[in-house]
Design a protein around this motif. Structure first.
Motif, PDB file in Angstrom:
ATOM      1  N   HIS A   1      80.804  97.196 -20.956  1.00 20.98           N
ATOM      2  CA  HIS A   1      80.527  98.270 -21.902  1.00 20.98           C
ATOM      3  C   HIS A   1      79.171  98.854 -21.585  1.00 20.98           C
ATOM      4  CE1 HIS A   1      80.431 100.616 -25.552  1.00 20.98           C
ATOM      5  NE2 HIS A   1      79.246 100.061 -25.896  1.00 20.98           N
ATOM      6  N   GLU A   2      79.109 100.168 -21.417  1.00 23.78           N
ATOM      7  CA  GLU A   2      77.870 100.823 -21.070  1.00 23.78           C
ATOM      8  C   GLU A   2      77.057 101.092 -22.334  1.00 23.78           C
ATOM      9  OE1 GLU A   2      79.703 103.261 -17.247  1.00 23.78           O
ATOM     10  OE2 GLU A   2      78.938 104.318 -19.010  1.00 23.78           O
ATOM     11  N   SER A   3      75.791 100.846 -22.221  1.00 22.31           N
ATOM     12  CA  SER A   3      74.895 101.067 -23.355  1.00 22.31           C
ATOM     13  C   SER A   3      73.805 102.015 -22.931  1.00 22.31           C
ATOM     14  CB  SER A   3      74.263  99.747 -23.819  1.00 22.31           C
ATOM     15  OG  SER A   3      75.273  98.850 -24.204  1.00 22.31           O
ATOM     16  N   GLY A   4      73.334 102.841 -23.830  1.00 20.00           N
ATOM     17  CA  GLY A   4      72.256 103.763 -23.545  1.00 20.00           C
ATOM     18  C   GLY A   4      70.951 103.020 -23.446  1.00 20.00           C
ATOM     19  N   PRO A   5      69.875 103.671 -23.051  1.00 24.29           N
ATOM     20  CA  PRO A   5      68.578 103.030 -22.902  1.00 24.29           C
ATOM     21  C   PRO A   5      68.089 102.418 -24.210  1.00 24.29           C
ATOM     22  CG  PRO A   5      68.581 105.186 -21.815  1.00 24.29           C
ATOM     23  CD  PRO A   5      69.855 105.098 -22.602  1.00 24.29           C
ATOM     24  N   SER A   6      68.427 103.052 -25.345  1.00 27.58           N
ATOM     25  CA  SER A   6      67.951 102.500 -26.610  1.00 27.58           C
ATOM     26  C   SER A   6      68.742 101.296 -27.054  1.00 27.58           C
ATOM     27  CB  SER A   6      67.984 103.587 -27.700  1.00 27.58           C
ATOM     28  OG  SER A   6      69.303 104.063 -27.861  1.00 27.58           O
ATOM     29  N   GLY A   7      69.954 101.177 -26.514  1.00 26.31           N
ATOM     30  CA  GLY A   7      70.808 100.078 -26.941  1.00 26.31           C
ATOM     31  C   GLY A   7      70.870  98.951 -25.957  1.00 26.31           C
ATOM     32  N   CYS A   8      69.951  98.918 -24.944  1.00 29.66           N
ATOM     33  CA  CYS A   8      69.981  97.881 -23.939  1.00 29.66           C
ATOM     34  C   CYS A   8      69.576  96.565 -24.559  1.00 29.66           C
ATOM     35  CB  CYS A   8      69.024  98.237 -22.787  1.00 29.66           C
ATOM     36  SG  CYS A   8      69.547  99.666 -21.827  1.00 29.66           S
ATOM     37  N   SER A   9      70.308  95.550 -24.198  1.00 34.18           N
ATOM     38  CA  SER A   9      69.985  94.205 -24.681  1.00 34.18           C
ATOM     39  C   SER A   9      70.118  93.239 -23.533  1.00 34.18           C
ATOM     40  CB  SER A   9      70.910  93.791 -25.830  1.00 34.18           C
ATOM     41  OG  SER A   9      72.259  93.794 -25.389  1.00 34.18           O
TER      42      SER A   9
ATOM     43  N   ALA B   1      68.438  90.921 -20.126  1.00 30.17           N
ATOM     44  CA  ALA B   1      67.810  91.286 -18.864  1.00 30.17           C
ATOM     45  C   ALA B   1      68.853  91.789 -17.874  1.00 30.17           C
ATOM     46  CB  ALA B   1      67.079  90.080 -18.285  1.00 30.17           C
ATOM     47  N   GLY B   2      68.382  92.354 -16.763  1.00 30.86           N
ATOM     48  CA  GLY B   2      69.273  92.818 -15.700  1.00 30.86           C
ATOM     49  C   GLY B   2      69.426  94.328 -15.698  1.00 30.86           C
ATOM     50  N   LEU B   3      70.289  94.811 -14.802  1.00 29.92           N
ATOM     51  CA  LEU B   3      70.461  96.250 -14.585  1.00 29.92           C
ATOM     52  C   LEU B   3      71.441  96.814 -15.578  1.00 29.92           C
ATOM     53  CD1 LEU B   3      70.079  98.826 -12.804  1.00 29.92           C
ATOM     54  CD2 LEU B   3      72.000  97.966 -11.414  1.00 29.92           C
TER      55      LEU B   3
END
Length: 284
Positions: free
Chosen positions: A12-20, A22-24
């Motif tokens: 599931h792709e998450s936007g920059p604000s929804g990143c949780s 570590a990793g790419l």
């Protein structure tokens, strides 16, 4: 930009604000235009350097006919010529690039570069290439080809043997007997050896001249030299054979006769008296 095609199932792709965690994380948007599709076999190649991978992506994004020589690429990117040249060699080794030298009809030598987005396409193209004769070695671009050595001078022709003056004089004087027998100088020197052979075989010059000038055709002589060459060949006398001189006939002695006076033998044509018994000698 490249279209991402991960080999693992996409999460599931998450936007920059929804990143949780570590990793790419990817933010992927669709390119409506001006994009290049690059395979993961290139983008994630385990043996190519980053310079080679980036250079391959750049080359695949260029239109056909673009200049991608070492100097042209060094002017475009901060990497120096040595790193760019090494990266191009990497791409050639792994089948992403092929460079060949070609000679234009004008004689100019250019480099033809073929970019393969899939290395297997390069392998297939090489499998169906017919074997050709090895190309001539091409001099380096920064060196002028060595000038061809000058041709070796031809050996001077051997001087022709001088013609016999008697033969040349005889041939030159034929025109006084018949104006049609006017010969060029080269024909005189060409026919002179045959005339010399006649003279060496004991034929006097007057006889040679007579053989060449008598019974000429009445029609115009278009090729007098050919006529004289034919006569000198066909009418040439055989050489004189030197042998022992013939023995002179010796006179046969007169037959023996018996003298009628003294009966002594003497030689005479007919019977009679010897010289001492002849009447005139007896009276003396």
């Amino acid at each position: 930009m490249t279209a991402q095609q991960p080999s693992a199932p996409a999460r599931h792709e998450s936007g920059p604000s929804g990143c949780s965690g570590a990793g790419l994380h990817h933010v992927t948007e669709r390119h409506p235009d001006r994009f290049t599709v690059v395979g993961n076999h290139l983008a994630q190649h385990h043996e190519l350097s980053l310079t080679a991978i980036g250079l391959a992506v750049h080359i695949q994004s260029l239109p056909a006919g673009s200049r991608i020589g070492v100097k042209a690429l060094a002017q475009r990117f901060p990497e120096g010529e040595m790193r760019i040249a090494a990266a191009l060699r990497e791409l050639e080794t792994h089948g992403y690039l092929a460079r060949t030298k070609e000679r234009l009809p004008s004689g100019r030598i250019v480099t033809r570069t073929i970019s393969y987005n899939i290395p297997q396409a390069y392998a297939r193209s090489q499998a169906y290439v017919r074997p050709q004769a090895p190309a001539q070695p091409v001099p380096p671009p920064d060196r002028e080809p060595a000038p061809a050595p000058p041709p070796a001078p031809a050996p001077p022709p051997a001087p022709a043997a001088p013609s016999d003056p008697t033969a040349t004089t005889l041939l030159t004087g034929l025109r006084t007997h018949d104006p049609r027998l006017l010969l060029a100088e080269r024909d005189v020197h060409r026919l002179a050896p045959a005339v010399t052979t006649w003279l060496e075989r004991g034929v006097p010059p007057t006889v040679v001249r007579h053989a060449l000038t008598t019974d000429l055709p009445q029609d115009p002589l278009r090729r007098p030299a050919a006529l004289l060459a034919h006569r000198l060949t066909e009418l040439m006398p055989p050489p004189l054979h030197e042998g022992p001189e013939p023995r002179k006939a010796t006179a046969r002695p007169l037959p023996l006769q018996n003298c009628d006076g003294c009966e002594r033998a003497f030689r005479g044509e007919r019977p009679g008296r010897c010289r001492d018994c002849r009447p005139g000698r007896a009276a003396a």
